[in-house]
Every structure is written in structure tokens, then in C-alpha cells.
Design a protein around this motif. Structure first.
Motif, PDB file in Angstrom:
ATOM      1  N   GLU A 116       0.845  -1.186   0.000  1.00  0.00           N
ATOM      2  CA  GLU A 116       0.000   0.000   0.000  1.00  0.00           C
ATOM      3  C   GLU A 116       0.886   1.244   0.000  1.00  0.00           C
ATOM      4  O   GLU A 116       1.775   1.382   0.839  1.00  0.00           O
ATOM      5  CB  GLU A 116      -0.916   0.007   1.222  1.00  0.00           C
ATOM      6  N   ILE A 117       0.632   2.132  -0.927  1.00  0.00           N
ATOM      7  CA  ILE A 117       1.450   3.338  -1.060  1.00  0.00           C
ATOM      8  C   ILE A 117       0.996   4.365  -0.030  1.00  0.00           C
ATOM      9  O   ILE A 117      -0.201   4.674   0.057  1.00  0.00           O
ATOM     10  CB  ILE A 117       1.324   3.909  -2.485  1.00  0.00           C
ATOM     11  N   PRO A 118       1.905   4.898   0.772  1.00  0.00           N
ATOM     12  CA  PRO A 118       1.514   5.884   1.797  1.00  0.00           C
ATOM     13  C   PRO A 118       0.881   7.127   1.180  1.00  0.00           C
ATOM     14  O   PRO A 118       1.264   7.568   0.089  1.00  0.00           O
ATOM     15  CB  PRO A 118       2.848   6.231   2.484  1.00  0.00           C
ATOM     16  N   VAL A 119      -0.097   7.686   1.897  1.00  0.00           N
ATOM     17  CA  VAL A 119      -0.855   8.841   1.420  1.00  0.00           C
ATOM     18  C   VAL A 119      -0.340  10.095   2.114  1.00  0.00           C
ATOM     19  O   VAL A 119      -0.114  10.100   3.329  1.00  0.00           O
ATOM     20  CB  VAL A 119      -2.361   8.658   1.683  1.00  0.00           C
ATOM     21  N   VAL A 120      -0.152  11.159   1.346  1.00  0.00           N
ATOM     22  CA  VAL A 120       0.214  12.463   1.894  1.00  0.00           C
ATOM     23  C   VAL A 120      -0.958  13.409   1.691  1.00  0.00           C
ATOM     24  O   VAL A 120      -1.785  13.227   0.811  1.00  0.00           O
ATOM     25  CB  VAL A 120       1.484  13.023   1.221  1.00  0.00           C
ATOM     26  N   GLU A 121      -1.019  14.426   2.530  1.00  0.00           N
ATOM     27  CA  GLU A 121      -2.138  15.361   2.509  1.00  0.00           C
ATOM     28  C   GLU A 121      -2.053  16.283   1.299  1.00  0.00           C
ATOM     29  O   GLU A 121      -0.973  16.746   0.919  1.00  0.00           O
ATOM     30  CB  GLU A 121      -2.137  16.195   3.791  1.00  0.00           C
ATOM     31  N   SER A 122      -3.194  16.539   0.675  1.00  0.00           N
ATOM     32  CA  SER A 122      -3.238  17.446  -0.462  1.00  0.00           C
ATOM     33  C   SER A 122      -2.974  18.872  -0.011  1.00  0.00           C
ATOM     34  O   SER A 122      -3.503  19.316   1.013  1.00  0.00           O
ATOM     35  CB  SER A 122      -4.604  17.368  -1.156  1.00  0.00           C
ATOM     36  N   PRO A 123      -2.166  19.630  -0.750  1.00  0.00           N
ATOM     37  CA  PRO A 123      -1.907  21.023  -0.353  1.00  0.00           C
ATOM     38  C   PRO A 123      -3.154  21.905  -0.394  1.00  0.00           C
ATOM     39  O   PRO A 123      -3.206  22.922   0.290  1.00  0.00           O
ATOM     40  CB  PRO A 123      -0.874  21.496  -1.390  1.00  0.00           C
ATOM     41  N   LEU A 124      -4.161  21.524  -1.198  1.00  0.00           N
ATOM     42  CA  LEU A 124      -5.367  22.342  -1.311  1.00  0.00           C
ATOM     43  C   LEU A 124      -6.469  21.896  -0.373  1.00  0.00           C
ATOM     44  O   LEU A 124      -7.257  22.710   0.094  1.00  0.00           O
ATOM     45  CB  LEU A 124      -5.884  22.317  -2.754  1.00  0.00           C
ATOM     46  N   ALA A 125      -6.586  20.599  -0.147  1.00  0.00           N
ATOM     47  CA  ALA A 125      -7.627  20.068   0.745  1.00  0.00           C
ATOM     48  C   ALA A 125      -7.103  18.781   1.339  1.00  0.00           C
ATOM     49  O   ALA A 125      -6.921  17.799   0.639  1.00  0.00           O
ATOM     50  CB  ALA A 125      -8.929  19.816  -0.019  1.00  0.00           C
ATOM     51  N   GLY A 126      -6.853  18.763   2.647  1.00  0.00           N
ATOM     52  CA  GLY A 126      -6.238  17.614   3.283  1.00  0.00           C
ATOM     53  C   GLY A 126      -7.230  16.513   3.568  1.00  0.00           C
ATOM     54  O   GLY A 126      -8.430  16.687   3.603  1.00  0.00           O
ATOM     55  N   GLY A 127      -6.692  15.345   3.818  1.00  0.00           N
ATOM     56  CA  GLY A 127      -7.507  14.212   4.248  1.00  0.00           C
ATOM     57  C   GLY A 127      -7.979  13.353   3.103  1.00  0.00           C
ATOM     58  O   GLY A 127      -8.038  13.751   1.957  1.00  0.00           O
ATOM     59  N   GLU A 128      -8.333  12.139   3.456  1.00  0.00           N
ATOM     60  CA  GLU A 128      -8.840  11.172   2.487  1.00  0.00           C
ATOM     61  C   GLU A 128     -10.345  11.099   2.633  1.00  0.00           C
ATOM     62  O   GLU A 128     -10.887  11.101   3.730  1.00  0.00           O
ATOM     63  CB  GLU A 128      -8.211   9.803   2.740  1.00  0.00           C
ATOM     64  N   ALA A 129     -11.041  11.032   1.516  1.00  0.00           N
ATOM     65  CA  ALA A 129     -12.499  11.105   1.528  1.00  0.00           C
ATOM     66  C   ALA A 129     -13.117   9.776   1.146  1.00  0.00           C
ATOM     67  O   ALA A 129     -12.463   8.873   0.648  1.00  0.00           O
ATOM     68  CB  ALA A 129     -12.984  12.194   0.577  1.00  0.00           C
ATOM     69  N   GLU A 130     -14.424   9.714   1.397  1.00  0.00           N
ATOM     70  CA  GLU A 130     -15.178   8.497   1.111  1.00  0.00           C
ATOM     71  C   GLU A 130     -15.117   8.126  -0.359  1.00  0.00           C
ATOM     72  O   GLU A 130     -15.123   6.969  -0.723  1.00  0.00           O
ATOM     73  CB  GLU A 130     -16.644   8.713   1.528  1.00  0.00           C
ATOM     74  N   SER A 131     -15.059   9.140  -1.230  1.00  0.00           N
ATOM     75  CA  SER A 131     -15.100   8.882  -2.663  1.00  0.00           C
ATOM     76  C   SER A 131     -13.843   8.208  -3.181  1.00  0.00           C
ATOM     77  O   SER A 131     -13.798   7.805  -4.331  1.00  0.00           O
ATOM     78  CB  SER A 131     -15.295  10.192  -3.427  1.00  0.00           C
ATOM     79  N   PHE A 132     -12.799   8.065  -2.358  1.00  0.00           N
ATOM     80  CA  PHE A 132     -11.587   7.413  -2.822  1.00  0.00           C
ATOM     81  C   PHE A 132     -11.629   5.903  -2.641  1.00  0.00           C
ATOM     82  O   PHE A 132     -10.662   5.228  -2.963  1.00  0.00           O
ATOM     83  CB  PHE A 132     -10.367   7.982  -2.088  1.00  0.00           C
ATOM     84  N   ARG A 133     -12.710   5.372  -2.139  1.00  0.00           N
ATOM     85  CA  ARG A 133     -12.774   3.921  -2.030  1.00  0.00           C
ATOM     86  C   ARG A 133     -12.889   3.330  -3.424  1.00  0.00           C
ATOM     87  O   ARG A 133     -13.738   3.733  -4.213  1.00  0.00           O
ATOM     88  CB  ARG A 133     -13.974   3.493  -1.191  1.00  0.00           C
ATOM     89  N   PRO A 134     -12.058   2.318  -3.784  1.00  0.00           N
ATOM     90  CA  PRO A 134     -12.122   1.749  -5.127  1.00  0.00           C
ATOM     91  C   PRO A 134     -13.486   1.192  -5.456  1.00  0.00           C
ATOM     92  O   PRO A 134     -13.951   1.281  -6.578  1.00  0.00           O
ATOM     93  CB  PRO A 134     -11.048   0.658  -5.090  1.00  0.00           C
ATOM     94  N   GLU A 135     -14.175   0.582  -4.466  1.00  0.00           N
ATOM     95  CA  GLU A 135     -15.477   0.006  -4.779  1.00  0.00           C
ATOM     96  C   GLU A 135     -16.489   1.077  -5.137  1.00  0.00           C
ATOM     97  O   GLU A 135     -17.384   0.872  -5.952  1.00  0.00           O
ATOM     98  CB  GLU A 135     -15.992  -0.828  -3.603  1.00  0.00           C
ATOM     99  N   ALA A 136     -16.336   2.285  -4.544  1.00  0.00           N
ATOM    100  CA  ALA A 136     -17.230   3.378  -4.921  1.00  0.00           C
ATOM    101  C   ALA A 136     -16.894   3.897  -6.301  1.00  0.00           C
ATOM    102  O   ALA A 136     -17.765   4.287  -7.068  1.00  0.00           O
ATOM    103  CB  ALA A 136     -17.132   4.514  -3.901  1.00  0.00           C
ATOM    104  N   THR A 137     -15.619   3.880  -6.645  1.00  0.00           N
ATOM    105  CA  THR A 137     -15.225   4.344  -7.968  1.00  0.00           C
ATOM    106  C   THR A 137     -15.702   3.392  -9.041  1.00  0.00           C
ATOM    107  O   THR A 137     -16.082   3.806 -10.125  1.00  0.00           O
ATOM    108  CB  THR A 137     -13.692   4.469  -8.021  1.00  0.00           C
ATOM    109  N   ASP A 138     -15.687   2.081  -8.779  1.00  0.00           N
ATOM    110  CA  ASP A 138     -16.134   1.113  -9.775  1.00  0.00           C
ATOM    111  C   ASP A 138     -17.563   1.364 -10.178  1.00  0.00           C
ATOM    112  O   ASP A 138     -17.943   1.164 -11.327  1.00  0.00           O
ATOM    113  CB  ASP A 138     -15.982  -0.313  -9.233  1.00  0.00           C
TER     114      ASP A 138
END
Length: 528
Positions: free
Chosen positions: A374-396
Motif C-alpha cells: 500500500e502506497i503511503p498517502v500524503v495530505e493534499s496542499p489544497l484540501a487535506g484528508g482522504e475522503a469516502e469517494s476514494f474507495r475503489p469500490e465506490a469508484t467502480d
């Protein structure tokens, strides 16, 4: 530790290796070179930046040291997927074969046929080519492949991709059956391995590390960003890249920035150049002279950042690349390994940062499955944090056929005056519009009494233009026909409302119809 002198290489080759500054072979070189020297077919798999090019150039120079080439009949052939990789292989032959009198020709697109024909006519020991240009020379009758003794396919997984298979099969059919064949690549899928069985005869498989893995010297990170609006996704993504590059500080000496499409390469190049970055662009649609100039500028440091398509992801050996940025997550997970392999080469430290939008999460999940981590996640400079929409099953669920689907929009109530007024008229008593009209215009009780005395009809009768005009004057709402009047909501407006075109209000006269006998009489008078 094994040294190059233990590999039975030609003394002049060993001298060139020493002058180049190398003392000991890499694992892939240590295991592949002995098998190649004795004439065995080799299938070599190793991580990027581990010296696969030298694994076949060193034994080839040793074998070809004896003998002489004939005109238009090369003694060896090396196939490469891109012009840049072919040019790099040619540079390796010049370095390691400088104490030999071997001749070499480079057949790539974007270069004059005339100059290449002159080299072939004199006879070459080593022919380095891309498949398309090689077949062009053969079809013009300038080249024969019946004298090939050693054949090498560099980056074999890409060369054997579906687009290259017909050309590869045709080229192999033009070479002798007794040739020695060497395949080298950083990735080798099982289906590709089955294809190599057609071209290789009892090959020795040399795999020094688990395939499709990146070097431990590369620090990998992924920056997940959620755009504020869909139409601003590309703009914000470029802003994220610029802020990440600025945050790296002095550690960012130079970098290759990869995009999936050539069009995006041009757009990002212009954007970075506009913001003051020292940047160059590289993709397949550029002229060869431009590509060579940009690549040489990146090598010598006159160009600090290189925005490129996957044409630069395969085999380019630029040892001092400090960073690799994936502006787009690669669609094919194997390309990720090749991209980040441009940094952290020859034991140096490197850093690879990937920018991922929600619709690219599916490809990121495939990459993590390939590299088994699993590749480590870094915070976005514009909006930090990981959101629900990043789940692969939701993207599928939102994607179809590998393309991001449009996000579902919430249905809003229709705000057109007619539909809104009809809904309210159905829910409210029939006297409600009458009372509202009477309260707004008490001086005209006749207008309020007429609709109250009539029973509600399921569909109002069609009005003539004059009646519509009277209806407008009695409504007293002006623009209130769409529910925006001062005195509240009124009865629904039928037809065009206040916006009746002027030509519909004009009077017109209908000419009386003539009987058949009158028409025949007029025709007889005209003929007479």
C-alpha cells in the motif's frame, strides 16, 4: 563479490568497463552474462535501474569481436520500443565497444533514410532499430536479416504488447532459426511469458527479484485530492503539482513529470512554463530533433523539469533524477513500475509522488495489487484528508469501460411557472386564485367573478390572439406569468403568456374560395 573479470568477457571489454567506472556487476548481469556467452537463449527479468542494457551489450561485443559484417546483412539486431531507448542502447555500445572496431547503425524514425542506407550498405555488426523503421528499410529492399546471429528484444513486455505482435512475428520470421535470442524487461505478465515461448528455444529464465517491484531506494507517496468542482479538476490538479514541487525545497534537483496523454503534456508544459519553471516537453508527436534536444538538455541540466508521456518511461538511464511525479495515475499498472524506475537508479535515493483524483482511484488500487504493498498517502496542499469517494469500490460503480462516469446530480424541483402553478392549483381550492385576484384588484369585481362561476375544466380551451391579449391585461402581473408577480401567485398562464410574438396579433384577411365553374371560366377567358 564477483567482479567483471570473472565473467569471461573480452579483455578490451573489461578495459572499457573499468574506464566507465564500474567495478562489479549487478545481480542481473552476474547471472545473465554467462548464459549469453555460451549461446543460450535468455529471458531476463529485473527491476528498473539494475543494468539490464549492459547484460546483453557486454556479451554481444565479446561474441561479435570475431568476424566481419557483410553489406546490408547485419550480424546482430536489437529491437527497442522507442527512439530514445534505441539511442540510449547505441550510446552503451559506443562506451563498451570503443576498443573494438565494430560497426553500428541506428534505425529510428525522424532521421533521413539516405544516411541510414549508407551505413547499411557498408555493413554493420550491430543494428539497433525500432520495428517500424526496420520494416520500412526491408520493404525498400535495403536490408536483409538472414545473417543475424544474435537478436535482442529490449523491454520485451511492451514490444510484445498487442500493437507490436504482428511486427515482431514478421521480423522473427525474417531471421534465421538458429539465431540466439535474448529478452529483457522489468515486468513480464504470464500471458506475455507464453508468447515468448514461441520465439525462444529452451530459454534460461533469470529473475533476480520479484517482477513488477520497484527498487527499495525509491520513496513512494500518493497525494489524493478531491476537486471542489468538476470543471476545476484539471486546474486544481496543476496547482497541487506546483505546490508539491515547491514544498520539496532543495531536495528537488530535477524531475520527470508523467502524463497519460500527449495533449496533457502540452497543457502542463505551458502551465509550468507560465509559472516560471524551467521545463521541457517530450512526447511521440514531436520531431526527433526536438526530442533529442530536450532530452540532452535534461541530461546536462539546462532543463530542470521534463514533462513527458510514457515514451520516457522505458529504459531511459539518467542516473541523477531526484524525483518522479505522476501527474496522471497510469492506466496500465506495469507502467507505474517503469515510470518511478527513472529515479533511484544505481543505488541512489529517489522519490516518486503520484497525484490521484477520485476517478483514478481504481487504477491506484490495481497498482497496489501489482506491487503488493500500500502506497503511503500524503495530505493534499489544497484540501487535506482522504475522503469516502476514494474507495475503489465506490469508484467502480461510477466508472464504465475504464472511463470516469459523470457524477450523479441531485434532482431539483422544476421551477418553471407553469408547472409550479399547476401543482398549486391542483392542491389548493378552486376559489383560491379568485380570492387572490379580488384582493389584488378590488376595483374590478367582474373579472374575479367570471372564473369563480365556472366549473374547473381538465384542460382549458384554446384562446384566440385577441382573447390572450385581454387575458394579459386582466392578470395585471406583467412578468408574473411565471410566478414572479408582486401580489403572489395567480392562475396558470396558457400558451405563450406575456411573450406572444407580434406577428401572431396582426389581422389578416382570407380570400373567399371560388367554385370550380368560376375557375374554369377564368381559364377560358385567359386563353381567349
Amino acid at each position: 563479490m564477483t567482479s567483471f573479470s570473472d565473467l569471461d568477457l573480452d579483455p578490451k571489454v573489461l578495459e572499457a568497463i573499468s574506464e566507465a567506472g564500474y567495478t562489479s556487476p549487478t545481480p542481473i548481469q552476474e547471472q545473465a552474462i554467462p548464459h549469453a556467452l555460451v549461446g543460450r537463449d535468455v529471458l531476463g527479468i529485473a527491476q528498473t535501474g539494475t543494468g539490464k542494457t549492459a547484460s546483453f551489450t557486454l556479451p554481444m561485443i565479446t561474441i561479435l569481436a570475431q568476424g566481419r559484417a557483410k553489406a546490408r546483412m547485419p550480424r546482430s539486431l536489437i529491437l527497442c520500443p522507442t527512439r530514445e531507448l534505441a539511442a540510449q542502447v547505441a550510446e552503451n555500445f559506443e562506451i563498451y565497444g570503443k576498443h573494438h572496431r565494430l560497426t553500428m547503425a541506428l534505425l529510428i524514425g525522424g532521421v533521413s533514410f539516405k544516411d541510414q542506407d549508407k551505413l547499411i550498405d557498408r555493413g554493420v555488426d550491430v543494428l539497433i532499430a525500432t520495428p517500424g523503421r526496420l520494416l520500412d528499410h526491408f520493404e525498400r529492399g535495403k536490408l536483409m536479416l538472414t545473417g543475424v546471429q544474435i537478436m535482442v528484444v529490449d523491454e520485451a513486455d511492451r514490444m510484445l504488447d498487442m500493437g507490436f505482435i504482428p511486427d515482431i512475428e514478421r521480423i522473427f520470421g525474417l531471421t534465421p532459426f538458429t539465431r540466439q535470442t535474448l529478452f529483457f524487461s522489468a515486468t513480464m505478465a504470464p500471458e506475455i511469458t507464453r508468447l515468448t515461448e514461441t520465439f525462444l528455444h529452451n530459454p534460461v529464465r533469470v529473475e533476480v527479484a520479484r517482477q513488477a517491484t520497484a527498487s527499495d531506494t525509491i520513496e513512494q507517496r500518493v497525494c489524493k485530492h478531491i476537486p471542489t468542482r468538476k470543471d476545476r479538476a484539471d486546474t486544481e490538479k496543476r496547482e497541487v503539482l506546483r505546490r508539491i514541487m515547491q514544498s520539496e525545497g532543495d531536495e528537488l534537483r530535477n524531475a520527470i513529470i508523467f502524463c497519460n496523454r500527449k495533449r496533457d503534456v502540452d497543457v502542463l508544459f505551458k502551465s509550468l512554463e507560465k509559472h516560471g519553471f524551467n521545463v521541457g516537453a517530450l512526447h511521440g508527436d514531436l520531431d526527433q530533433a526536438v526530442r533529442t534536444r530536450v532530452l540532452n538538455g535534461f541530461r546536462d541540466g539546462s532543463v530542470q523539469f521534463l514533462v513527458a508521456s510514457d515514451v520516457a518511461a522505458r529504459g531511459l538511464d539518467i542516473p541523477n533524477v531526484s524525483h518522479v511525479f505522476n501527474f496522471d495515475v497510469p492506466i496500465h499498472s506495469e507502467d507505474y513500475v517503469h515510470r518511478i524506475g527513472r529515479t533511484g537508479r544505481a543505488g541512489r535515493k529517489g522519490r516518486a509522488i503520484t497525484i490521484c483524483l477520485p476517478h483514478e482511484a481504481k487504477y491506484l488500487a490495481q497498482i497496489e495489487d501489482l506491487v503488493k504493498s500500500e502506497i503511503p498517502v500524503v495530505e493534499s496542499p489544497l484540501a487535506g484528508g482522504e475522503a469516502e469517494s476514494f474507495r475503489p469500490e465506490a469508484t467502480d460503480r461510477r466508472e464504465k469501460d475504464g472511463k470516469p462516469a459523470r457524477p450523479r446530480r441531485e434532482r431539483k424541483p422544476r421551477s418553471r411557472g407553469r408547472d409550479r402553478d399547476e401543482t398549486q392549483a391542483a392542491e389548493a381550492p378552486a376559489e383560491a386564485p379568485v380570492e387572490a385576484a379580488a384582493a389584488e384588484a378590488p376595483a374590478a369585481p367582474v373579472v374575479a367573478e367570471e372564473p369563480a362561476a365556472q366549473a374547473p375544466a381538465p384542460a382549458p380551451a384554446r384562446q384566440e390572439p385577441e382573447e390572450r391579449g385581454r387575458g394579459r391585461s386582466s392578470s395585471g402581473s406583467g412578468s408574473g406569468s411565471r410566478g414572479r408577480g408582486k401580489g403572489g401567485r395567480e392562475a396558470p398562464v396558457i400558451g405563450l403568456g406575456d411573450h406572444v410574438p407580434a406577428f401572431l396579433l396582426r389581422e389578416f384577411k382570407v380570400k373567399p374560395s371560388r367554385s370550380r365553374s368560376e375557375a374554369e371560366a377564368e381559364e377560358e377567358d385567359a386563353t381567349a
